[in-house]
Design a protein around this motif. Structure first.
Motif, PDB file in Angstrom:
ATOM      1  N   ARG A 127       0.838  -1.207   0.000  1.00 50.55           N
ATOM      2  CA  ARG A 127       0.000   0.000   0.000  1.00 50.55           C
ATOM      3  C   ARG A 127       0.874   1.259   0.000  1.00 50.55           C
ATOM      4  O   ARG A 127       0.586   2.223  -0.721  1.00 50.55           O
ATOM      5  CB  ARG A 127      -0.930  -0.008   1.210  1.00 50.55           C
ATOM      6  CG  ARG A 127      -1.892   1.179   1.238  1.00 50.55           C
ATOM      7  CD  ARG A 127      -2.940   1.048   2.319  1.00 50.55           C
ATOM      8  NE  ARG A 127      -3.912   0.016   1.957  1.00 50.55           N
ATOM      9  CZ  ARG A 127      -3.998  -1.160   2.541  1.00 50.55           C
ATOM     10  NH1 ARG A 127      -3.188  -1.470   3.530  1.00 50.55           N
ATOM     11  NH2 ARG A 127      -4.904  -2.042   2.152  1.00 50.55           N
ATOM     12  N   ARG A 128       1.938   1.232   0.789  1.00 49.30           N
ATOM     13  CA  ARG A 128       2.847   2.381   0.842  1.00 49.30           C
ATOM     14  C   ARG A 128       3.521   2.594  -0.517  1.00 49.30           C
ATOM     15  O   ARG A 128       3.591   3.731  -1.010  1.00 49.30           O
ATOM     16  CB  ARG A 128       3.900   2.155   1.928  1.00 49.30           C
ATOM     17  CG  ARG A 128       4.941   3.266   2.034  1.00 49.30           C
ATOM     18  CD  ARG A 128       6.015   2.928   3.044  1.00 49.30           C
ATOM     19  NE  ARG A 128       6.718   1.689   2.734  1.00 49.30           N
ATOM     20  CZ  ARG A 128       7.668   1.583   1.798  1.00 49.30           C
ATOM     21  NH1 ARG A 128       8.029   2.651   1.083  1.00 49.30           N
ATOM     22  NH2 ARG A 128       8.267   0.423   1.569  1.00 49.30           N
ATOM     23  N   ILE A 129       4.004   1.509  -1.119  1.00 47.58           N
ATOM     24  CA  ILE A 129       4.682   1.614  -2.413  1.00 47.58           C
ATOM     25  C   ILE A 129       3.723   2.102  -3.494  1.00 47.58           C
ATOM     26  O   ILE A 129       4.052   2.996  -4.286  1.00 47.58           O
ATOM     27  CB  ILE A 129       5.305   0.248  -2.795  1.00 47.58           C
ATOM     28  CG1 ILE A 129       6.468  -0.084  -1.848  1.00 47.58           C
ATOM     29  CG2 ILE A 129       5.775   0.250  -4.245  1.00 47.58           C
ATOM     30  CD1 ILE A 129       6.968  -1.512  -1.951  1.00 47.58           C
ATOM     31  N   MET A 130       2.504   1.540  -3.527  1.00 36.66           N
ATOM     32  CA  MET A 130       1.527   1.946  -4.540  1.00 36.66           C
ATOM     33  C   MET A 130       1.128   3.406  -4.352  1.00 36.66           C
ATOM     34  O   MET A 130       0.948   4.150  -5.332  1.00 36.66           O
ATOM     35  CB  MET A 130       0.284   1.061  -4.475  1.00 36.66           C
ATOM     36  CG  MET A 130       0.384  -0.248  -5.237  1.00 36.66           C
ATOM     37  SD  MET A 130       0.736  -0.025  -7.004  1.00 36.66           S
ATOM     38  CE  MET A 130      -0.551   1.114  -7.479  1.00 36.66           C
ATOM     39  N   SER A 131       0.992   3.828  -3.105  1.00 39.63           N
ATOM     40  CA  SER A 131       0.626   5.218  -2.828  1.00 39.63           C
ATOM     41  C   SER A 131       1.691   6.168  -3.360  1.00 39.63           C
ATOM     42  O   SER A 131       1.383   7.202  -3.976  1.00 39.63           O
ATOM     43  CB  SER A 131       0.442   5.407  -1.319  1.00 39.63           C
ATOM     44  OG  SER A 131       0.177   6.752  -1.014  1.00 39.63           O
ATOM     45  N   ARG A 132       2.956   5.802  -3.139  1.00 42.26           N
ATOM     46  CA  ARG A 132       4.049   6.658  -3.608  1.00 42.26           C
ATOM     47  C   ARG A 132       4.120   6.662  -5.135  1.00 42.26           C
ATOM     48  O   ARG A 132       4.354   7.723  -5.751  1.00 42.26           O
ATOM     49  CB  ARG A 132       5.376   6.154  -3.023  1.00 42.26           C
ATOM     50  CG  ARG A 132       6.579   6.946  -3.448  1.00 42.26           C
ATOM     51  CD  ARG A 132       6.581   8.352  -2.859  1.00 42.26           C
ATOM     52  NE  ARG A 132       7.701   9.131  -3.388  1.00 42.26           N
ATOM     53  CZ  ARG A 132       7.570  10.253  -4.067  1.00 42.26           C
ATOM     54  NH1 ARG A 132       6.361  10.770  -4.299  1.00 42.26           N
ATOM     55  NH2 ARG A 132       8.629  10.905  -4.497  1.00 42.26           N
ATOM     56  N   ILE A 133       3.884   5.510  -5.773  1.00 39.70           N
ATOM     57  CA  ILE A 133       3.894   5.455  -7.241  1.00 39.70           C
ATOM     58  C   ILE A 133       2.781   6.315  -7.816  1.00 39.70           C
ATOM     59  O   ILE A 133       2.971   7.024  -8.815  1.00 39.70           O
ATOM     60  CB  ILE A 133       3.788   3.990  -7.723  1.00 39.70           C
ATOM     61  CG1 ILE A 133       5.104   3.242  -7.443  1.00 39.70           C
ATOM     62  CG2 ILE A 133       3.442   3.920  -9.212  1.00 39.70           C
ATOM     63  CD1 ILE A 133       5.065   1.766  -7.753  1.00 39.70           C
ATOM     64  N   ARG A 134       1.624   6.292  -7.169  1.00 37.49           N
ATOM     65  CA  ARG A 134       0.514   7.133  -7.646  1.00 37.49           C
ATOM     66  C   ARG A 134       0.866   8.616  -7.516  1.00 37.49           C
ATOM     67  O   ARG A 134       0.496   9.427  -8.379  1.00 37.49           O
ATOM     68  CB  ARG A 134      -0.758   6.806  -6.870  1.00 37.49           C
ATOM     69  CG  ARG A 134      -1.392   5.472  -7.280  1.00 37.49           C
ATOM     70  CD  ARG A 134      -2.802   5.339  -6.733  1.00 37.49           C
ATOM     71  NE  ARG A 134      -3.418   4.093  -7.155  1.00 37.49           N
ATOM     72  CZ  ARG A 134      -3.490   3.002  -6.390  1.00 37.49           C
ATOM     73  NH1 ARG A 134      -2.976   3.015  -5.175  1.00 37.49           N
ATOM     74  NH2 ARG A 134      -4.063   1.903  -6.848  1.00 37.49           N
ATOM     75  N   GLU A 135       1.544   8.969  -6.439  1.00 32.79           N
ATOM     76  CA  GLU A 135       1.980  10.365  -6.272  1.00 32.79           C
ATOM     77  C   GLU A 135       2.924  10.777  -7.401  1.00 32.79           C
ATOM     78  O   GLU A 135       2.819  11.882  -7.947  1.00 32.79           O
ATOM     79  CB  GLU A 135       2.702  10.539  -4.932  1.00 32.79           C
ATOM     80  CG  GLU A 135       1.793  10.565  -3.717  1.00 32.79           C
ATOM     81  CD  GLU A 135       2.590  10.725  -2.432  1.00 32.79           C
ATOM     82  OE1 GLU A 135       3.771  11.126  -2.512  1.00 32.79           O
ATOM     83  OE2 GLU A 135       2.043  10.445  -1.361  1.00 32.79           O
ATOM     84  N   ILE A 136       3.849   9.884  -7.735  1.00 34.71           N
ATOM     85  CA  ILE A 136       4.854  10.185  -8.760  1.00 34.71           C
ATOM     86  C   ILE A 136       4.209  10.328 -10.133  1.00 34.71           C
ATOM     87  O   ILE A 136       4.622  11.164 -10.949  1.00 34.71           O
ATOM     88  CB  ILE A 136       5.941   9.081  -8.777  1.00 34.71           C
ATOM     89  CG1 ILE A 136       6.757   9.126  -7.476  1.00 34.71           C
ATOM     90  CG2 ILE A 136       6.846   9.210  -9.994  1.00 34.71           C
ATOM     91  CD1 ILE A 136       7.654   7.913  -7.273  1.00 34.71           C
ATOM     92  N   THR A 137       3.168   9.544 -10.403  1.00 36.55           N
ATOM     93  CA  THR A 137       2.587   9.486 -11.759  1.00 36.55           C
ATOM     94  C   THR A 137       1.303  10.302 -11.930  1.00 36.55           C
ATOM     95  O   THR A 137       0.823  10.436 -13.057  1.00 36.55           O
ATOM     96  CB  THR A 137       2.284   8.022 -12.134  1.00 36.55           C
ATOM     97  OG1 THR A 137       1.358   7.471 -11.178  1.00 36.55           O
ATOM     98  CG2 THR A 137       3.557   7.184 -12.135  1.00 36.55           C
ATOM     99  N   LYS A 138       0.750  10.843 -10.848  1.00 38.99           N
ATOM    100  CA  LYS A 138      -0.598  11.426 -10.929  1.00 38.99           C
ATOM    101  C   LYS A 138      -0.691  12.633 -11.871  1.00 38.99           C
ATOM    102  O   LYS A 138      -1.740  12.886 -12.476  1.00 38.99           O
ATOM    103  CB  LYS A 138      -1.103  11.799  -9.531  1.00 38.99           C
ATOM    104  CG  LYS A 138      -0.367  12.938  -8.869  1.00 38.99           C
ATOM    105  CD  LYS A 138      -0.957  13.226  -7.496  1.00 38.99           C
ATOM    106  CE  LYS A 138      -0.191  14.358  -6.803  1.00 38.99           C
ATOM    107  NZ  LYS A 138      -0.751  14.628  -5.459  1.00 38.99           N
ATOM    108  N   GLU A 139       0.385  13.389 -12.000  1.00 42.60           N
ATOM    109  CA  GLU A 139       0.348  14.580 -12.860  1.00 42.60           C
ATOM    110  C   GLU A 139       0.740  14.277 -14.304  1.00 42.60           C
ATOM    111  O   GLU A 139       0.724  15.175 -15.150  1.00 42.60           O
ATOM    112  CB  GLU A 139       1.282  15.656 -12.289  1.00 42.60           C
ATOM    113  CG  GLU A 139       0.932  16.128 -10.878  1.00 42.60           C
ATOM    114  CD  GLU A 139      -0.445  16.781 -10.807  1.00 42.60           C
ATOM    115  OE1 GLU A 139      -0.881  17.363 -11.832  1.00 42.60           O
ATOM    116  OE2 GLU A 139      -1.092  16.689  -9.746  1.00 42.60           O
ATOM    117  N   GLU A 140       1.101  13.028 -14.557  1.00 46.16           N
ATOM    118  CA  GLU A 140       1.577  12.667 -15.899  1.00 46.16           C
ATOM    119  C   GLU A 140       0.420  12.099 -16.718  1.00 46.16           C
ATOM    120  O   GLU A 140       0.015  10.956 -16.540  1.00 46.16           O
ATOM    121  CB  GLU A 140       2.721  11.644 -15.803  1.00 46.16           C
ATOM    122  CG  GLU A 140       3.860  12.053 -14.887  1.00 46.16           C
ATOM    123  CD  GLU A 140       4.561  13.337 -15.342  1.00 46.16           C
ATOM    124  OE1 GLU A 140       4.366  13.741 -16.509  1.00 46.16           O
ATOM    125  OE2 GLU A 140       5.284  13.926 -14.526  1.00 46.16           O
TER     126      GLU A 140
END
Length: 761
Positions: free
Chosen positions: A556-569
């Motif tokens: 969950r932590r890893i997926m949350s961080r990946i979503r943060e990294i990709t959300k504006e792309e």
């Protein structure tokens, strides 16, 4: 005079018997068509976001089914080991069903020479001495495509991976890999792993479970019934109902086009444990009426069985069926199907117990009298008398003790771990777990998160975005290896530029330069080398982040961080991979558990309110469940038993089955009060009469489910243990807590009506 329903059924007893046998035979013809499905991803709904994204990614970049051979030694770069790896890699290509091979000898190294790009195998020579070996080690450490991916960072493990074509049989491909290892012997440890290896072992264990659980479950049930009733009909009639219900429900699977999965192997055991409950009550009533000195005929006893037990047995059956159908709230397709199939089997068993058993009883001689009106008391009668004395003399203390025990046990609830990792289906020393741990610890892990990006992949602006996202994802704790086309392009730049030059280790600034890189690559290498990273209209690119953990909080932590990294792309189109699938699966297990639990309690409560025509009936009947559930979940936390796709089925089954004992107690208690007995005497007499059937019923469930303790799957084994514990808790609730509560509050719905309540079924 118009005949009652019970009399009409007995008058048509031959038709009833023939009808039930005919239906059973009809479904038995479907059984040879049954098939097994060991692929757990097929258990996920096609509308599940993670699966939908994964399916889209596979459409673009190809499937992900694979088999691998892992070679482990002190240093995989020694000459003998590399020769063995090369031979295995070469031979693997010719095995039917293998689409592509990835290994040190198949994956590429990108180098520059005189301004040209050279694309060679990552290992294109066998080192002859220490100097050559160390030179090769340095080259591999600089190779982003292979280092940490097919060779471990400490160079103790290397993998030869076979990407498979569609519809390759596990039973074929895994033995072929094992044969290949034997054909190329060596001093190194070599083992098989991968998705097909896992599926084959799941399939093998499923077959073992079926061949063991069903016959042994039936055998111990036969022995238990004989111990309870001590006569042939007491064993054979409930057992016939169980066998018929199993045939009907299992035969329904191929008829509907459904396959047997890890979850649905529970079906026969559920029916062995539950489907004879109604027959047990019918036989207990038969023996109660066929007592020493009784002049009743078989026909009269059969009619009394239907009249006396019709309504409570129907209601207990309906609550169990409702509990099973509440599994529709589970995220797994097989769990939903299990609920439907179990509901069908239990429905058949319920109707057969009420109609088929009395019909057969009416055709047989009355048989020997098992129960006596007087004489030495059996141990069970003494136990029921003890319970009767306790609840009638100390009801407040009984309830206080129950509440304190529940509160104590519930301290384990916060310790529950939600875990959907299929590694935990096997013991820690199982080959599947061993190979998985080797991949996890040495090769970056079995789980991954896939990020698919759509656009002009030759556009340097997009490539730089991909590069930036990959670098940020690589920084996340738990992410071990990342790959993308941007990383490969940077490796091309290192080959074409000297260290210190402006273009070294960078994405080119123009589309023309990027296109030239790809053109140079295709002149020396094969574009197919990159097919798991891009498609070949160059419109989609994949970032693959491998993860070495299966912990739900960590995922969950890893997926949350990946979503943060990709959300504006905006170019990021799909996020999938096993990491996301298992995270959504874990969340679905919890949500499905809560939904099924709440729905089962509400439906069961409504049934009880309807049965006793009282709102308070539903509330009182829920007390044992309210006390049992915290004990159950607390015990899971304290013992480290994970909440997974199998153990999540428990609460619905427990509620559906466990409430039966309370219903039978309350129904008989109401009859005893109507006969004129005071509160305490009514409770004692209920325990001495219906209590016998309740205990037989509960222990038949316990005995039936205890066979799961021998399962080859750990979650199934734990499920069997938890069912045993939960049924004990529900039995204690029906025999001790409910009588104590009834004696304390004296609910009106159990009091005699001005006009006795006549039951004519």
């Amino acid at each position: 005079m118009k005949k009652s329903f019970a009399e009409q059924i007995i008058d048509m007893r031959w038709l009833t018997v023939i009808l039930f046998i005919g239906i059973t035979v009809l479904f038995a013809f479907q059984l040879p068509k049954s098939q097994m499905d060991p692929d757990m991803t097929n258990d996920l709904s096609k509308t599940m976001p993670a699966r939908m994204n994964n399916d889209k990614i596979e459409e673009i970049y190809g499937g992900t089914d694979m088999v691998m051979i892992l070679v482990k030694t002190d240093d995989v770069l020694n000459a003998d080991t590399l020769k063995r790896v090369k031979n295995i890699s070469r031979k693997m290509k010719f095995i039917k069903g293998v689409d592509k091979v990835l290994s040190l000898f198949e994956l590429k190294s990108i180098k520059g020479e005189n301004g040209a790009m050279l694309v060679d195998p990552a290992v294109n020579y066998i080192p002859k001495n220490k100097e050559e070996r160390e030179k090769l080690r340095k080259e591999l450490m600089d190779n982003d495509i292979v280092y940490g991916s097919v060779v471990s960072e400490d160079f103790t493990v290397t993998g030869i991976i076979g990407l498979l074509k569609d519809d390759v049989s596990d039973n074929f491909i895994v033995p072929e890999m094992e044969k290949l290892i034997k054909e190329e012997p060596g001093s190194e440890e070599a083992i098989v792993g991968g998705t097909q290896f896992r599926k084959l072992n799941v399939s093998i264990n499923m077959k073992k479970d079926f061949s063991k659980l069903l016959p042994w479950g039936l055998l111990i049930t036969f022995l238990f019934l004989f111990f309870c009733f001590r006569q042939a009909r007491g064993v054979l009639l409930p057992s016939m109902v169980v066998v018929m219900s199993i045939i009907v429900s299992m035969g329904l699977m191929p008829f509907l086009g459904w396959k047997i999965s890890v979850v649905t192997i529970l079906l026969p055991v559920i029916l062995i444990a539950v489907a004879n409950d109604y027959g047990i009550h019918m036989i207990a009533k038969y023996q109660e009426d066929n007592i020493e000195g009784s002049k009743l005929s078989g026909r009269e006893i059969a009619i009394r069985m239907i009249r006396s037990l019709g309504k409570p047995v129907i209601m207990t059956g309906l609550t169990t069926i409702a509990g099973m159908l509440c599994l529709s709230g589970q995220v797994l397709i097989s769990a939903k199907r299990l609920g439907i199939l179990a509901a069908v089997g239990i429905s058949f068993a319920l109707i057969a117990s009420l109609l088929f058993i009395p019909a057969v009883v009416s055709l047989l001689p009355t048989g020997k009298k098992v129960l006596n009106k007087s004489g030495k008391k059996h141990m069970l009668e003494k136990l029921l008398e003890f319970f009767g004395n306790i609840v009638s003399s100390k009801p407040k203390k009984v309830l206080l003790f129950s509440i304190l025990f529940t509160l104590t046990a519930s301290i384990g609830i916060p310790m529950i771990i939600v875990d959907s990792d299929s590694d935990n289906y096997f013991p820690s020393d199982h080959p599947v777990v061993y190979s998985s741990n080797m991949v996890k610890n040495k090769m970056g892990g079995m789980f991954n998160v896939l990020i698919s990006v759509h656009g002009n992949i030759k556009d340097p602006v997009l490539l730089k975005k991909i590069d930036r996202m990959e670098k940020e994802i690589k920084k996340i704790h738990g992410v071990t290896v990342t790959t993308s086309i941007a990383r490969v392009v940077r490796q091309m730049s290192r080959a074409l530029n000297d260290k210190g030059e402006q273009g070294y280790d960078k994405i080119p600034d123009t589309k023309e330069a990027v296109a030239q890189y790809f053109e140079l690559y295709s002149m020396s290498g094969e574009p197919e080398d990159l097919e798991k990273m891009i498609d070949f209209p160059y419109q989609n690119a994949l970032i693959n982040a491998r993860i070495n953990t299966s912990s739900t909080p960590e995922l969950r932590r890893i997926m949350s961080r990946i979503r943060e990294i990709t959300k504006e792309e905006k170019e990021v189109q799909y996020i999938g991979g096993l990491g996301r699938i298992f995270l959504e699966l874990s969340d679905g297990v919890v949500n499905g558990q809560l939904f099924s639990l709440v729905l089962a309690i509400i439906i069961v409560g409504i049934f009880l309110m309807m049965l006793f025509r009282s709102f308070s009936a539903g509330l009182i009947s829920a007390v044992p469940l309210v006390l049992s559930l915290p004990i159950l979940f607390g015990l899971m936390g304290l013992m480290g038993i994970h909440l997974n796709m199998v153990t999540a089925l428990l609460s619905s089954i427990m509620i559906g089955v466990g409430i039966d004992y309370t219903i039978h107690f309350l129904w008989r208690y109401k009859e005893e009060r109507a006969s004129g007995l005071d509160y305490s005497e009514a409770a004692k007499h209920t325990l001495l009469t219906s209590g016998r059937g309740i205990i037989f019923n509960a222990f038949s469930v316990i005995v039936g489910f205890s066979i799961l303790l021998t399962s080859n799957f750990l979650p199934v084994e734990f499920f069997g243990f938890l069912v045993v514990v939960s049924i004990f808790a529900c039995l204690f609730g029906a025999l001790v807590i409910i009588p104590s509560l009834v004696l304390l509050i004296k609910p009106k719905f159990l009091e005699p009506a001005e006009k006795p309540d006549c039951i004519e079924v």
